[in-house]
Write an enzyme that holds these catalytic residues in place. Sequence first.
Site, PDB file in Angstrom:
ATOM      1  N   ASP A 111       0.847  -1.192   0.000  1.00 41.61           N
ATOM      2  CA  ASP A 111       0.000   0.000   0.000  1.00 41.61           C
ATOM      3  C   ASP A 111       0.882   1.241   0.000  1.00 41.61           C
ATOM      4  O   ASP A 111       1.787   1.363   0.832  1.00 41.61           O
ATOM      5  CB  ASP A 111      -0.907  -0.008   1.241  1.00 41.61           C
ATOM      6  CG  ASP A 111      -2.039   0.995   1.123  1.00 41.61           C
ATOM      7  OD1 ASP A 111      -2.337   1.444  -0.008  1.00 41.61           O
ATOM      8  OD2 ASP A 111      -2.634   1.330   2.157  1.00 41.61           O
ATOM      9  N   TYR A 113       1.127   5.735  -0.577  1.00 45.95           N
ATOM     10  CA  TYR A 113       0.693   6.916   0.184  1.00 45.95           C
ATOM     11  C   TYR A 113       0.873   8.107  -0.755  1.00 45.95           C
ATOM     12  O   TYR A 113       1.542   9.059  -0.437  1.00 45.95           O
ATOM     13  CB  TYR A 113       1.627   7.001   1.406  1.00 45.95           C
ATOM     14  CG  TYR A 113       1.234   7.895   2.546  1.00 45.95           C
ATOM     15  CD1 TYR A 113      -0.050   7.871   3.088  1.00 45.95           C
ATOM     16  CD2 TYR A 113       2.178   8.734   3.137  1.00 45.95           C
ATOM     17  CE1 TYR A 113      -0.370   8.669   4.170  1.00 45.95           C
ATOM     18  CE2 TYR A 113       1.873   9.530   4.213  1.00 45.95           C
ATOM     19  CZ  TYR A 113       0.587   9.490   4.729  1.00 45.95           C
ATOM     20  OH  TYR A 113       0.274  10.275   5.830  1.00 45.95           O
ATOM     21  N   HIS A 118      -3.772  13.930   0.857  1.00 45.48           N
ATOM     22  CA  HIS A 118      -3.995  13.006   1.971  1.00 45.48           C
ATOM     23  C   HIS A 118      -2.810  13.012   2.939  1.00 45.48           C
ATOM     24  O   HIS A 118      -2.989  13.109   4.159  1.00 45.48           O
ATOM     25  CB  HIS A 118      -4.233  11.593   1.442  1.00 45.48           C
ATOM     26  CG  HIS A 118      -4.283  10.549   2.518  1.00 45.48           C
ATOM     27  ND1 HIS A 118      -5.339  10.443   3.390  1.00 45.48           N
ATOM     28  CD2 HIS A 118      -3.399   9.580   2.886  1.00 45.48           C
ATOM     29  CE1 HIS A 118      -5.116   9.442   4.244  1.00 45.48           C
ATOM     30  NE2 HIS A 118      -3.942   8.912   3.955  1.00 45.48           N
ATOM     31  N   GLU A 184     -10.397   3.925   3.651  1.00 41.69           N
ATOM     32  CA  GLU A 184      -9.493   4.659   2.773  1.00 41.69           C
ATOM     33  C   GLU A 184      -9.877   4.323   1.341  1.00 41.69           C
ATOM     34  O   GLU A 184      -9.895   3.153   0.949  1.00 41.69           O
ATOM     35  CB  GLU A 184      -8.025   4.293   3.051  1.00 41.69           C
ATOM     36  CG  GLU A 184      -7.563   4.813   4.407  1.00 41.69           C
ATOM     37  CD  GLU A 184      -6.062   4.750   4.617  1.00 41.69           C
ATOM     38  OE1 GLU A 184      -5.395   3.919   3.960  1.00 41.69           O
ATOM     39  OE2 GLU A 184      -5.556   5.540   5.447  1.00 41.69           O
ATOM     40  N   GLU A 186      -9.133   3.934  -2.352  1.00 36.69           N
ATOM     41  CA  GLU A 186      -7.890   3.728  -3.084  1.00 36.69           C
ATOM     42  C   GLU A 186      -8.140   3.050  -4.423  1.00 36.69           C
ATOM     43  O   GLU A 186      -9.167   2.407  -4.634  1.00 36.69           O
ATOM     44  CB  GLU A 186      -6.920   2.862  -2.255  1.00 36.69           C
ATOM     45  CG  GLU A 186      -6.702   3.397  -0.838  1.00 36.69           C
ATOM     46  CD  GLU A 186      -5.452   2.876  -0.169  1.00 36.69           C
ATOM     47  OE1 GLU A 186      -4.557   2.356  -0.881  1.00 36.69           O
ATOM     48  OE2 GLU A 186      -5.370   2.989   1.059  1.00 36.69           O
ATOM     49  N   ASP A 218      -9.227   0.368   2.006  1.00 32.94           N
ATOM     50  CA  ASP A 218      -8.255  -0.033   3.024  1.00 32.94           C
ATOM     51  C   ASP A 218      -8.826   0.360   4.398  1.00 32.94           C
ATOM     52  O   ASP A 218      -8.534   1.438   4.920  1.00 32.94           O
ATOM     53  CB  ASP A 218      -6.925   0.676   2.730  1.00 32.94           C
ATOM     54  CG  ASP A 218      -5.872   0.404   3.774  1.00 32.94           C
ATOM     55  OD1 ASP A 218      -5.994  -0.598   4.496  1.00 32.94           O
ATOM     56  OD2 ASP A 218      -4.918   1.204   3.863  1.00 32.94           O
ATOM     57  N   ARG A 222      -7.923   3.940  13.244  1.00 34.69           N
ATOM     58  CA  ARG A 222      -7.015   5.080  13.464  1.00 34.69           C
ATOM     59  C   ARG A 222      -6.425   5.106  14.862  1.00 34.69           C
ATOM     60  O   ARG A 222      -5.292   5.563  15.048  1.00 34.69           O
ATOM     61  CB  ARG A 222      -7.763   6.390  13.210  1.00 34.69           C
ATOM     62  CG  ARG A 222      -8.319   6.536  11.813  1.00 34.69           C
ATOM     63  CD  ARG A 222      -7.238   6.445  10.769  1.00 34.69           C
ATOM     64  NE  ARG A 222      -7.789   6.613   9.427  1.00 34.69           N
ATOM     65  CZ  ARG A 222      -7.083   6.382   8.330  1.00 34.69           C
ATOM     66  NH1 ARG A 222      -5.823   5.993   8.411  1.00 34.69           N
ATOM     67  NH2 ARG A 222      -7.628   6.538   7.149  1.00 34.69           N
ATOM     68  N   GLN A 225      -3.745   2.475  14.884  1.00 31.37           N
ATOM     69  CA  GLN A 225      -2.673   2.952  14.002  1.00 31.37           C
ATOM     70  C   GLN A 225      -1.816   4.032  14.676  1.00 31.37           C
ATOM     71  O   GLN A 225      -0.581   3.990  14.625  1.00 31.37           O
ATOM     72  CB  GLN A 225      -3.308   3.502  12.716  1.00 31.37           C
ATOM     73  CG  GLN A 225      -2.300   4.020  11.692  1.00 31.37           C
ATOM     74  CD  GLN A 225      -3.004   4.714  10.513  1.00 31.37           C
ATOM     75  OE1 GLN A 225      -4.232   4.733  10.413  1.00 31.37           O
ATOM     76  NE2 GLN A 225      -2.206   5.287   9.624  1.00 31.37           N
ATOM     77  N   TYR A 229       2.245   2.999  15.035  1.00 30.56           N
ATOM     78  CA  TYR A 229       2.908   3.147  13.736  1.00 30.56           C
ATOM     79  C   TYR A 229       4.333   3.668  13.769  1.00 30.56           C
ATOM     80  O   TYR A 229       5.063   3.536  12.786  1.00 30.56           O
ATOM     81  CB  TYR A 229       2.035   3.979  12.782  1.00 30.56           C
ATOM     82  CG  TYR A 229       2.246   5.470  12.838  1.00 30.56           C
ATOM     83  CD1 TYR A 229       2.893   6.144  11.790  1.00 30.56           C
ATOM     84  CD2 TYR A 229       1.794   6.219  13.917  1.00 30.56           C
ATOM     85  CE1 TYR A 229       3.066   7.508  11.833  1.00 30.56           C
ATOM     86  CE2 TYR A 229       1.962   7.574  13.959  1.00 30.56           C
ATOM     87  CZ  TYR A 229       2.597   8.222  12.919  1.00 30.56           C
ATOM     88  OH  TYR A 229       2.771   9.568  12.963  1.00 30.56           O
ATOM     89  N   LYS A 238      -4.281  -1.797  10.187  1.00 30.59           N
ATOM     90  CA  LYS A 238      -4.621  -1.938   8.770  1.00 30.59           C
ATOM     91  C   LYS A 238      -4.871  -3.379   8.347  1.00 30.59           C
ATOM     92  O   LYS A 238      -5.554  -3.623   7.362  1.00 30.59           O
ATOM     93  CB  LYS A 238      -3.444  -1.420   7.912  1.00 30.59           C
ATOM     94  CG  LYS A 238      -3.073   0.014   8.138  1.00 30.59           C
ATOM     95  CD  LYS A 238      -4.020   0.903   7.397  1.00 30.59           C
ATOM     96  CE  LYS A 238      -3.478   2.325   7.333  1.00 30.59           C
ATOM     97  NZ  LYS A 238      -4.318   3.143   6.451  1.00 30.59           N
ATOM     98  N   THR A 242      -8.977  -5.646   3.961  1.00 28.08           N
ATOM     99  CA  THR A 242      -8.920  -4.723   2.824  1.00 28.08           C
ATOM    100  C   THR A 242      -9.896  -5.274   1.793  1.00 28.08           C
ATOM    101  O   THR A 242      -9.788  -6.449   1.416  1.00 28.08           O
ATOM    102  CB  THR A 242      -7.498  -4.693   2.206  1.00 28.08           C
ATOM    103  OG1 THR A 242      -6.553  -4.375   3.237  1.00 28.08           O
ATOM    104  CG2 THR A 242      -7.400  -3.678   1.079  1.00 28.08           C
ATOM    105  N   THR A 328      -4.626   6.423   0.057  1.00 26.08           N
ATOM    106  CA  THR A 328      -5.888   7.158   0.070  1.00 26.08           C
ATOM    107  C   THR A 328      -5.893   8.272  -0.959  1.00 26.08           C
ATOM    108  O   THR A 328      -4.953   9.064  -1.036  1.00 26.08           O
ATOM    109  CB  THR A 328      -6.115   7.777   1.460  1.00 26.08           C
ATOM    110  OG1 THR A 328      -5.979   6.756   2.425  1.00 26.08           O
ATOM    111  CG2 THR A 328      -7.494   8.410   1.554  1.00 26.08           C
ATOM    112  N   GLU A 342     -10.071  12.421   7.649  1.00 22.33           N
ATOM    113  CA  GLU A 342      -9.911  13.749   7.054  1.00 22.33           C
ATOM    114  C   GLU A 342     -11.241  14.496   6.953  1.00 22.33           C
ATOM    115  O   GLU A 342     -11.314  15.696   7.211  1.00 22.33           O
ATOM    116  CB  GLU A 342      -9.304  13.628   5.656  1.00 22.33           C
ATOM    117  CG  GLU A 342      -7.885  13.102   5.630  1.00 22.33           C
ATOM    118  CD  GLU A 342      -7.518  12.622   4.242  1.00 22.33           C
ATOM    119  OE1 GLU A 342      -7.046  13.443   3.444  1.00 22.33           O
ATOM    120  OE2 GLU A 342      -7.722  11.430   3.938  1.00 22.33           O
TER     121      GLU A 342
HETATM  122 MN    MN Z   1      -4.115   2.798   2.743  1.00 19.94          MN
END
Ligand code: MN
Length: 394
Positions: A111, A113, A118, A184, A186, A218, A222, A225, A229, A238, A242, A328, A342
């Site tokens: 994945d 970014y 984003h 997310e 994608e 995805d 949060r 995460q 992370y 994550k 998916t 995203t 967001e």
């Molecule tokens: Mn993602």
Amino acid sequence: MSWLDIPADSPFGPENLPLGIFRTGDESPRVGAAIGTQVIDLARLAPERDEFGQSSLNAFLALGRPAWQATRTWLLDLVGDDSNRYALEPYLLPQADVEMLLPFEVADYVDFYASEHHATNVGRLFRPDAEPLLPNWKHLPVGYHGRAGTVVASGTDIVRPSGQRKAPGDDAPTYGPSQRLDIEVELGYVVGSPSRLGSRVSVEDFAEHVYGVVVLNDWSARDIQAWEYVPLGPFLGKSFATSISPWVVSLDALEASKVPLAKQEPAVLPYLAGELTNFDITFEVYWNGQLVSSPPYREMYWSAAQMLAHLSVNGASVRTGDLFASGTVSGAEKEQRGSFLELSWGGREPITVNGEQRSFLADGDEVTITAWARTPNGPRIGLGSVTGKILPAV
Ligand code: MN
């Protein structure tokens, strides 16, 4: 053009012809192509082609670009030429009567970014006291290796994940169901032709290896995460699920929706340079049936060819069935943001969904993401949709 009666606004017009895996009743899964509201049963239409009698697209994907193109030419002729009507009609099934399955066996999953909007938004939310973009962001397409085994078919229920989380004001972490479950939006790229270990895939060779695309959600926890992370990146926040859409739309079908990639500044290293393009794809996000966002793919900072070049630049090989996702997709406007993190600005600015103030997903919520590609003169090329419903934590 086609002799088939296809509404002009159908996502699956005669120039699209995406492939997927379907099942009817208790018959075995096999390969079909979408046309209008119907499925062409390719396994029965062309029984001599073993790759169509499979429960995944992997055998077809492994055949490589010349076979993909020959198949597309054959299908375009079948649906475009009236003289094929009586040969094809017995093999058309209503999409409403079939069950769509995971279209391919996912090999490795990466994945990225790749949206500057984003990455900037998330940087501001997760690291409010620092520069939103880290120093590497405009030099390489940032990504991580995800969990292939939890990529699921559209329509699969998503059980709310539990895990460790620690809000900034908390003294110690706690364990429990995620309170900030998110999506997310994608685009997922599906690899057909493998590459050799120790070699790399150049930007120019992108279309030799990648067959097509799916819509991808995805799902992201949060709170899990944010605590886990640093320093190694996304992990359990994550990896629980998916979701991908059932129809794989070929790069050839998307050819007319290509647009030049926006200029990258600072200039990228030579292995990431070339004639770079993007796709003019628009997503639509429906939260319990209400349209809440329309992220534009054409504003992505990194092109898919750069993503593949970068993920293989160290000599890592790619395999048939590899899936790599864009990250995203968010646009500059608020109603173009591709995650609820967001859209609700970290939960501080809830949005109204069917009369309720909402920031993150509640049990029973359903999210559907659709997408379509704009072409200058021709019809829209639809990517179909990916959907999933949240079940309570176990
Ligand atoms: Mn993602």
